[in-house]
Design a protein around this motif. Structure first.
Motif, PDB file in Angstrom:
ATOM      1  N   ASP A  65     -57.386 -29.436 -12.938  1.00 45.70           N
ATOM      2  CA  ASP A  65     -58.275 -31.464 -12.891  1.00 45.70           C
ATOM      3  C   ASP A  65     -56.575 -32.362 -13.506  1.00 45.70           C
ATOM      4  OD1 ASP A  65     -58.788 -34.005 -14.071  1.00 45.70           O
ATOM      5  OD2 ASP A  65     -60.272 -33.547 -15.694  1.00 45.70           O
ATOM      6  N   GLU A  66     -56.582 -32.939 -12.387  1.00 46.67           N
ATOM      7  CA  GLU A  66     -55.481 -33.336 -12.123  1.00 46.67           C
ATOM      8  C   GLU A  66     -55.114 -34.678 -12.990  1.00 46.67           C
ATOM      9  OE1 GLU A  66     -52.774 -34.557 -10.216  1.00 46.67           O
ATOM     10  OE2 GLU A  66     -53.399 -33.378  -8.089  1.00 46.67           O
ATOM     11  N   ASN A  67     -56.287 -35.458 -13.707  1.00 47.50           N
ATOM     12  CA  ASN A  67     -55.997 -36.257 -15.027  1.00 47.50           C
ATOM     13  C   ASN A  67     -55.113 -35.549 -15.935  1.00 47.50           C
ATOM     14  OD1 ASN A  67     -57.905 -38.571 -13.609  1.00 47.50           O
ATOM     15  ND2 ASN A  67     -59.745 -36.899 -14.066  1.00 47.50           N
ATOM     16  N   ALA A  68     -55.534 -33.680 -16.136  1.00 43.46           N
ATOM     17  CA  ALA A  68     -54.197 -33.490 -17.395  1.00 43.46           C
ATOM     18  C   ALA A  68     -52.556 -34.021 -16.713  1.00 43.46           C
ATOM     19  CB  ALA A  68     -54.432 -32.506 -17.227  1.00 43.46           C
ATOM     20  N   ILE A  69     -52.513 -34.304 -15.828  1.00 41.70           N
ATOM     21  CA  ILE A  69     -50.648 -34.211 -15.577  1.00 41.70           C
ATOM     22  C   ILE A  69     -50.534 -36.035 -16.257  1.00 41.70           C
ATOM     23  CG2 ILE A  69     -49.447 -34.841 -13.599  1.00 41.70           C
ATOM     24  CD1 ILE A  69     -51.396 -33.001 -11.730  1.00 41.70           C
ATOM     25  N   ALA A  70     -49.108 -35.857 -16.681  1.00 39.69           N
ATOM     26  CA  ALA A  70     -48.995 -36.825 -17.192  1.00 39.69           C
ATOM     27  C   ALA A  70     -48.244 -38.292 -16.379  1.00 39.69           C
ATOM     28  CB  ALA A  70     -47.074 -36.251 -18.255  1.00 39.69           C
ATOM     29  N   ALA A  71     -47.929 -38.086 -15.343  1.00 44.54           N
ATOM     30  CA  ALA A  71     -47.908 -38.746 -14.478  1.00 44.54           C
ATOM     31  C   ALA A  71     -47.256 -38.506 -13.104  1.00 44.54           C
ATOM     32  CB  ALA A  71     -46.011 -39.462 -14.462  1.00 44.54           C
ATOM     33  N   PRO A 124     -57.357 -35.127 -23.817  1.00 50.78           N
ATOM     34  CA  PRO A 124     -57.791 -34.513 -24.520  1.00 50.78           C
ATOM     35  C   PRO A 124     -58.105 -33.171 -24.115  1.00 50.78           C
ATOM     36  CG  PRO A 124     -59.004 -37.039 -24.133  1.00 50.78           C
ATOM     37  CD  PRO A 124     -57.349 -36.567 -23.461  1.00 50.78           C
ATOM     38  N   GLU A 125     -58.524 -33.111 -22.919  1.00 54.31           N
ATOM     39  CA  GLU A 125     -58.766 -31.761 -22.246  1.00 54.31           C
ATOM     40  C   GLU A 125     -57.773 -30.837 -22.178  1.00 54.31           C
ATOM     41  OE1 GLU A 125     -58.476 -34.509 -20.852  1.00 54.31           O
ATOM     42  OE2 GLU A 125     -60.732 -35.017 -20.107  1.00 54.31           O
ATOM     43  N   VAL A 126     -56.747 -31.134 -22.311  1.00 55.43           N
ATOM     44  CA  VAL A 126     -54.827 -30.752 -22.580  1.00 55.43           C
ATOM     45  C   VAL A 126     -54.936 -29.720 -24.065  1.00 55.43           C
ATOM     46  CG1 VAL A 126     -52.620 -30.089 -22.297  1.00 55.43           C
ATOM     47  CG2 VAL A 126     -53.934 -31.422 -20.797  1.00 55.43           C
ATOM     48  N   ALA A 127     -54.947 -30.835 -24.878  1.00 51.51           N
ATOM     49  CA  ALA A 127     -54.623 -30.850 -26.273  1.00 51.51           C
ATOM     50  C   ALA A 127     -55.723 -30.404 -26.752  1.00 51.51           C
ATOM     51  CB  ALA A 127     -54.919 -32.780 -26.656  1.00 51.51           C
ATOM     52  N   ALA A 128     -57.414 -30.087 -26.268  1.00 54.02           N
ATOM     53  CA  ALA A 128     -57.980 -28.809 -26.577  1.00 54.02           C
ATOM     54  C   ALA A 128     -57.226 -27.716 -26.644  1.00 54.02           C
ATOM     55  CB  ALA A 128     -59.233 -29.899 -26.183  1.00 54.02           C
ATOM     56  N   PHE A 129     -57.004 -27.742 -25.226  1.00 53.68           N
ATOM     57  CA  PHE A 129     -57.106 -26.514 -24.736  1.00 53.68           C
ATOM     58  C   PHE A 129     -56.276 -25.117 -25.476  1.00 53.68           C
ATOM     59  CE2 PHE A 129     -54.671 -23.365 -22.046  1.00 53.68           C
ATOM     60  CZ  PHE A 129     -55.937 -22.329 -22.108  1.00 53.68           C
ATOM     61  N   ILE A 130     -54.852 -26.841 -26.180  1.00 55.13           N
ATOM     62  CA  ILE A 130     -53.500 -26.281 -26.681  1.00 55.13           C
ATOM     63  C   ILE A 130     -54.343 -26.051 -27.903  1.00 55.13           C
ATOM     64  CG2 ILE A 130     -51.488 -27.010 -27.341  1.00 55.13           C
ATOM     65  CD1 ILE A 130     -50.653 -28.303 -24.859  1.00 55.13           C
ATOM     66  N   ALA A 131     -55.045 -26.210 -28.726  1.00 53.58           N
ATOM     67  CA  ALA A 131     -55.225 -26.079 -30.113  1.00 53.58           C
ATOM     68  C   ALA A 131     -56.141 -24.787 -30.475  1.00 53.58           C
ATOM     69  CB  ALA A 131     -56.323 -27.932 -30.821  1.00 53.58           C
ATOM     70  N   ALA A 132     -57.513 -24.796 -29.248  1.00 54.07           N
ATOM     71  CA  ALA A 132     -57.717 -23.392 -29.332  1.00 54.07           C
ATOM     72  C   ALA A 132     -56.941 -22.167 -28.949  1.00 54.07           C
ATOM     73  CB  ALA A 132     -58.291 -23.550 -28.182  1.00 54.07           C
ATOM     74  N   MET A 133     -55.903 -22.324 -28.466  1.00 53.37           N
ATOM     75  CA  MET A 133     -54.737 -21.117 -28.254  1.00 53.37           C
ATOM     76  C   MET A 133     -54.218 -21.193 -29.711  1.00 53.37           C
ATOM     77  SD  MET A 133     -55.211 -20.349 -24.773  1.00 53.37           S
ATOM     78  CE  MET A 133     -54.278 -18.450 -24.783  1.00 53.37           C
ATOM     79  N   GLU A 134     -53.115 -22.148 -30.359  1.00 48.25           N
ATOM     80  CA  GLU A 134     -52.870 -21.942 -31.172  1.00 48.25           C
ATOM     81  C   GLU A 134     -53.279 -21.818 -32.822  1.00 48.25           C
ATOM     82  OE1 GLU A 134     -50.622 -24.868 -31.612  1.00 48.25           O
ATOM     83  OE2 GLU A 134     -48.921 -24.687 -29.428  1.00 48.25           O
ATOM     84  N   MET A 156     -64.500 -21.626 -25.742  1.00 46.14           N
ATOM     85  CA  MET A 156     -63.781 -21.061 -24.751  1.00 46.14           C
ATOM     86  C   MET A 156     -63.589 -22.058 -23.882  1.00 46.14           C
ATOM     87  SD  MET A 156     -60.119 -21.188 -24.811  1.00 46.14           S
ATOM     88  CE  MET A 156     -59.243 -20.459 -25.927  1.00 46.14           C
ATOM     89  N   GLY A 157     -64.738 -21.571 -23.020  1.00 41.20           N
ATOM     90  CA  GLY A 157     -65.816 -21.509 -21.862  1.00 41.20           C
ATOM     91  C   GLY A 157     -65.349 -23.637 -21.539  1.00 41.20           C
ATOM     92  N   GLN A 158     -66.623 -24.083 -22.427  1.00 44.87           N
ATOM     93  CA  GLN A 158     -66.643 -24.987 -22.346  1.00 44.87           C
ATOM     94  C   GLN A 158     -65.031 -25.986 -21.953  1.00 44.87           C
ATOM     95  OE1 GLN A 158     -69.311 -27.395 -22.602  1.00 44.87           O
ATOM     96  NE2 GLN A 158     -67.948 -28.029 -21.873  1.00 44.87           N
ATOM     97  N   ILE A 159     -63.769 -24.982 -23.007  1.00 44.02           N
ATOM     98  CA  ILE A 159     -63.019 -26.023 -23.350  1.00 44.02           C
ATOM     99  C   ILE A 159     -61.865 -25.558 -21.212  1.00 44.02           C
ATOM    100  CG2 ILE A 159     -60.794 -26.181 -24.214  1.00 44.02           C
ATOM    101  CD1 ILE A 159     -62.289 -25.071 -27.346  1.00 44.02           C
ATOM    102  N   ILE A 160     -62.274 -25.106 -21.520  1.00 47.63           N
ATOM    103  CA  ILE A 160     -61.663 -24.526 -19.722  1.00 47.63           C
ATOM    104  C   ILE A 160     -62.558 -24.915 -18.044  1.00 47.63           C
ATOM    105  CG2 ILE A 160     -61.371 -22.498 -18.024  1.00 47.63           C
ATOM    106  CD1 ILE A 160     -60.359 -21.209 -20.484  1.00 47.63           C
ATOM    107  N   ALA A 161     -63.150 -25.736 -18.762  1.00 46.73           N
ATOM    108  CA  ALA A 161     -64.237 -26.342 -17.983  1.00 46.73           C
ATOM    109  C   ALA A 161     -63.955 -27.626 -18.003  1.00 46.73           C
ATOM    110  CB  ALA A 161     -65.975 -25.937 -17.897  1.00 46.73           C
ATOM    111  N   ASP A 162     -64.228 -27.971 -19.004  1.00 44.49           N
ATOM    112  CA  ASP A 162     -63.134 -29.841 -19.374  1.00 44.49           C
ATOM    113  C   ASP A 162     -61.806 -29.729 -18.523  1.00 44.49           C
ATOM    114  OD1 ASP A 162     -65.323 -30.526 -20.770  1.00 44.49           O
ATOM    115  OD2 ASP A 162     -64.605 -29.644 -22.904  1.00 44.49           O
TER     116      ASP A 162
END
Lengths: 160, 164
Positions: free
Chosen positions: B100-106, B117-127, A41-47
């Motif tokens: 990371d500003e790149n996570a913002i839609a506009a 990808p970064e946001v989707a990965a975090f949401i997938a990990a949480m869900e 999860m740390g990797q995901i948060i770091a990204d």
């Protein structure tokens, strides 16, 4: 209801300010699995962060259901009054310190500030420090077994 | 690295203090749960306060994490604010510091791009959880109710407060 386990992630920014975020996870896994989750999860948060992930820790609430402990603090219990114990380590020159908040002065040798090592309650506590309990063994900061309690006395901390 | 066992004690005025003991990292979770009541009982008998909690604290490793370098404009007061919902309807809020500003839609929006990808990965990990050796660990609320969906994801700023 069991309390969930907390996995903490510390992020440090360009100004050297730190902030921590916490993800809760269920009980039922091993320590190794929680640590593996922390790194993944740390990797995901770091990204997702422009900061640097500088710390990961896992905080596990332990059950006290089998403990015999008082339900209400004694009328004279005070956090500023402490017992200070210093235990030697298996590696010469290393030691561990223990501050016991709300120390009970009833275990002190009369007219001294020395904690009475012959007192049965003190001896039982020292036995846990020196010999461990439940399969877990106390150690120093570097992971060396504790050998014996070298000194024990009461102290007071400034408290305003 | 040793496991730190942190015990919190409360005195008669309600003031809290803590004491810690480190134990060898060879201990299992079952052994820690066996240690805790024995430790607490022995401690209880030499103090006058009320023991309110015992926690085990383990230090994880950042070894192997890639791309873990900060940018010059990183600021922990700029956060990604996520709100999730559990199966029983409880809300779980999580802030990601130094978003990371790149996570913002506009730039005309404060909504995070959930397709990034970064946001989707975090949401997938949480869900749906994170795969570990021998299983999957799925995030939950404090009462162990599993997270099932995402209510919102947006950027936010925290109050800087007084500077020292």
């Amino acid at each position: 209801m069991a309390l969930a386990i907390a996995v903490h992630f510390t992020i440090t920014d360009a100004k050297n300010k730190s902030s921590t975020t916490t993800v809760h996870v269920p009980t039922g896994f091993s320590l190794a699995q929680y640590l593996e989750f922390g790194t993944a999860m740390g990797q995901i948060i770091a990204d997702l962060s422009d900061g640097v992930l500088t710390g990961i820790s896992v905080s596990i609430p332990l059950s006290l259901s089998g403990a015999t402990i008082r339900a209400v603090a004694d009328i004279v219990a005070d956090i500023a009054k402490k017992g200070l114990l210093i235990a030697g380590s298996a590696i010469g020159g290393l030691f561990a310190r223990f501050n016991l908040p709300t120390y009970d002065e009833g275990h002190t040798v009369a007219n001294t500030d020395e904690i009475d090592m012959a007192d049965s309650d003190v001896a039982a506590f020292v036995a846990v420090l020196e010999g461990g309990a439940g399969g877990a063994s106390p150690c120093d900061l570097r992971g060396n077994n504790l050998t014996d309690v070298l000194s024990a006395r009461e102290i007071f901390r400034k408290f305003q | 690295m040793p496991i730190e066992i942190i015990t919190t004690v409360e005195d008669r005025s309600g003031t809290k203090g803590s004491t810690s003991v480190k134990v060898l990292d060879t201990a299992t979770l079952a052994q820690l749960n066996a240690f805790a009541p024995l430790w607490a009982t022995a401690l209880n008998n030499v103090i006058l306060g009320k023991i309110t909690s015992v926690f085990a604290n383990l230090i994880g490793s950042t070894f192997g994490i890639t791309g873990n370098t900060g940018t010059v404009d990183a600021d922990v007061e700029h956060v990604g604010k996520f709100q999730f919902r559990t199966a029983t309807g409880n809300r779980v809020n999580i802030n990601i510091p130094a978003l990371d500003e790149n996570a913002i839609a506009a730039y005309s929006s404060d909504t995070l791009d959930e397709a990034a990808p970064e946001v989707a990965a975090f949401i997938a990990a949480m869900e749906t959880g994170v795969t570990v050796t021998g299983g999957t660990i799925s995030p939950c609320d404090i009462g162990e109710q599993s997270i099932v969906d995402t209510l919102f994801a947006r950027e936010a700023f925290r109050n800087s407060g007084a500077r020292k």
